[in-house]
Design an enzyme around this catalytic site. Structure first.
Site, PDB file in Angstrom:
ATOM      1  N   LYS A 189      44.785  35.251  34.893  1.00 16.96           N
ATOM      2  CA  LYS A 189      44.406  37.000  35.799  1.00 16.96           C
ATOM      3  C   LYS A 189      45.962  37.165  36.761  1.00 16.96           C
ATOM      4  O   LYS A 189      46.968  36.110  37.241  1.00 16.96           O
ATOM      5  CB  LYS A 189      43.383  35.678  36.952  1.00 16.96           C
ATOM      6  CG  LYS A 189      41.839  35.586  36.123  1.00 16.96           C
ATOM      7  CD  LYS A 189      41.978  35.193  36.959  1.00 16.96           C
ATOM      8  CE  LYS A 189      41.806  33.722  37.447  1.00 16.96           C
ATOM      9  NZ  LYS A 189      40.798  32.916  38.443  1.00 16.96           N
ATOM     10  N   THR A 249      38.582  38.591  50.281  1.00 23.42           N
ATOM     11  CA  THR A 249      38.962  37.948  48.744  1.00 23.42           C
ATOM     12  C   THR A 249      38.181  36.684  48.527  1.00 23.42           C
ATOM     13  O   THR A 249      38.833  36.032  47.205  1.00 23.42           O
ATOM     14  CB  THR A 249      40.151  38.361  48.508  1.00 23.42           C
ATOM     15  OG1 THR A 249      41.213  37.819  48.878  1.00 23.42           O
ATOM     16  CG2 THR A 249      41.499  39.911  47.926  1.00 23.42           C
ATOM     17  N   GLY A 307      37.028  33.526  46.972  1.00 23.84           N
ATOM     18  CA  GLY A 307      36.204  33.322  46.116  1.00 23.84           C
ATOM     19  C   GLY A 307      35.598  34.667  44.593  1.00 23.84           C
ATOM     20  O   GLY A 307      34.650  34.127  43.683  1.00 23.84           O
ATOM     21  N   THR A 308      36.739  34.924  44.641  1.00 24.29           N
ATOM     22  CA  THR A 308      37.318  36.204  43.614  1.00 24.29           C
ATOM     23  C   THR A 308      37.054  35.359  42.252  1.00 24.29           C
ATOM     24  O   THR A 308      36.763  35.791  40.888  1.00 24.29           O
ATOM     25  CB  THR A 308      38.695  37.143  43.542  1.00 24.29           C
ATOM     26  OG1 THR A 308      39.582  36.582  43.694  1.00 24.29           O
ATOM     27  CG2 THR A 308      38.497  37.950  44.978  1.00 24.29           C
ATOM     28  N   GLY A 309      37.650  34.587  42.248  1.00 24.80           N
ATOM     29  CA  GLY A 309      37.952  33.924  40.578  1.00 24.80           C
ATOM     30  C   GLY A 309      36.443  33.179  40.458  1.00 24.80           C
ATOM     31  O   GLY A 309      36.606  33.148  39.201  1.00 24.80           O
ATOM     32  N   CYS A 310      35.629  32.835  41.414  1.00 24.59           N
ATOM     33  CA  CYS A 310      34.423  32.146  40.546  1.00 24.59           C
ATOM     34  C   CYS A 310      34.141  32.756  40.343  1.00 24.59           C
ATOM     35  O   CYS A 310      32.641  32.807  39.635  1.00 24.59           O
ATOM     36  CB  CYS A 310      34.300  31.499  42.705  1.00 24.59           C
ATOM     37  SG  CYS A 310      35.199  29.599  42.914  1.00 24.59           S
TER      38      CYS A 310
END
Length: 271
Positions: A175, A208, A210-213
Site C-alpha cells: 500500500k 483516515t 482505520g483505512t488499512g483495516c
C-alpha cells in the site's frame, strides 16, 4: 436466508474507527455476515492509543473455533494480533481448521513508522502466518521489514512486493498510503505473474483512521461473495476511496472513514 460469512481476527478499538469495529461495519456494508475473534482490547480515541490488553491465547482460539466449527466462514481477515503467542495460535488454527481466503493485514508498524509489535512477533508472523495467506496487505513500513528493501520509489514498492511474494503468499498488495507525491494512492499488486500499479484518486482529508483495516476487511468481504482476488482488491480500493470522501469529523484528532457513506449522504440531503 443464506448469506456469506466473514471472520475478523483483530483487536477492539474503543473509538470505533479501526480494528474489529471497522471490520464488522465493512462486512455489513457488503451484505456479508460478520463474525469476530478479539485478540486484544485497546483504550483509544481519535488522539491515540492509551492502553492495550491482550486476551488470553485460549480465549482467542476458543472464539475462532466457535465460529468456524458451527457457522463456517467464506473468508477471514487478520489485523492486530499483538504478540508471538497469539500469532502462533492463530496460524495453528488456520492450518487445523483449513481456513481459506485468508487476508493478512500485517499490523506491525503504523503508517507513521512506529513499530507496534516486537521483533519475535514479526518473525512469527512472517514465517508462520503469511505463508498461509491468500493475500498480504502491508503498508510502506511493514513492506520494508518483510522484504528488507528500503522503499522510496515505485520501483522499490515493486521490488518489495516481489520479495514478499517469495514468503509463500499467492498475492501481495503493497500500500502506498504512506508514500508522498505522485505515489499517494498508488498500491502495487504482485501475484507471481502480474505486477500492477493500482491507482485511485487522492482524497485530501485528515479523517483516515482505520483505512488499512477497512481495506483488508473489504477484500475479505468480496472474497466471501465469491469474487476473484484481483477484483476483490480493486473493489475494496474503490470502497475505501469513497469512504474517505465521507470521513467523520469526530473527536479532537484523526477521525475514521465513513463506512456507511450512502447513509451519511442520504442524511445530509435530508437535513
Amino acid at each position: 436466508m443464506s448469506v456469506p460469512v466473514a471472520l475478523t481476527i483483530a483487536g477492539s478499538d474503543s473509538g470505533g474507527g479501526a480494528g474489529i469495529q471497522a471490520d464488522l461495519r465493512t462486512f455489513a456494508f457488503h451484505c456479508v455476515h460478520g463474525t469476530s475473534a478479539i485478540t486484544c482490547v485497546t483504550a483509544q480515541n481519535t488522539l491515540g492509543v492509551n492502553r492495550v490488553d491482550p486476551l488470553p491465547v485460549a480465549a482467542v482460539v476458543a472464539q475462532i473455533q466457535a465460529v468456524v466449527t458451527d457457522i463456517g466462514v467464506q473468508a477471514t481477515k487478520t489485523g492486530m494480533l499483538l504478540n508471538q503467542e497469539i500469532i502462533l495460535a492463530v496460524a495453528q488454527q488456520v492450518t487445523e481448521l483449513k481456513i481459506t481466503n485468508l487476508v493478512v493485514d500485517p499490523v506491525m508498524v503504523s503508517r507513521t513508522g512506529a513499530q507496534l509489535i516486537d521483533d519475535g512477533a514479526i518473525v512469527c508472523l512472517r514465517d508462520r502466518l503469511i505463508p498461509q495467506a491468500t493475500i498480504v496487505t502491508p503498508n510502506r513500513y511493514e513492506a520494508q521489514i518483510l522484504s528488507g528493501c528500503q522503499i522510496e520509489s515505485l520501483a522499490d514498492m515493486q521490488a518489495a512486493a516481489q520479495r514478499i511474494h517469495k514468503l509463500g503468499t499467492p498475492a501481495v498488495l503493497v500500500k502506498g498510503g504512506g508514500m508522498s507525491g505522485d505515489l499517494r494512492g498508488v498500491d502495487v499488486w504482485f501475484d507471481g505473474e502480474q505486477l500492477l500499479s493500482l491507482t485511485t484518486s487522492v482524497v485530501e482529508t485528515t479523517n483516515t483512521h482505520g483505512t488499512g483495516c477497512t481495506l483488508a476487511a473489504a477484500i475479505a468481504a468480496n472474497l466471501a461473495q465469491g469474487k476473484d482476488l484481483l477484483t476483490a482488491v480493486q473493489k475494496a480500493k474503490d470502497y475505501v476511496t469513497t469512504a474517505l470522501n465521507y470521513g467523520l469529523s469526530i473527536g479532537k484528532g484523526q477521525g475514521p472513514v465513513g463506512h456507511f457513506f450512502p447513509l451519511i449522504a442520504h442524511n445530509n440531503r435530508a437535513i
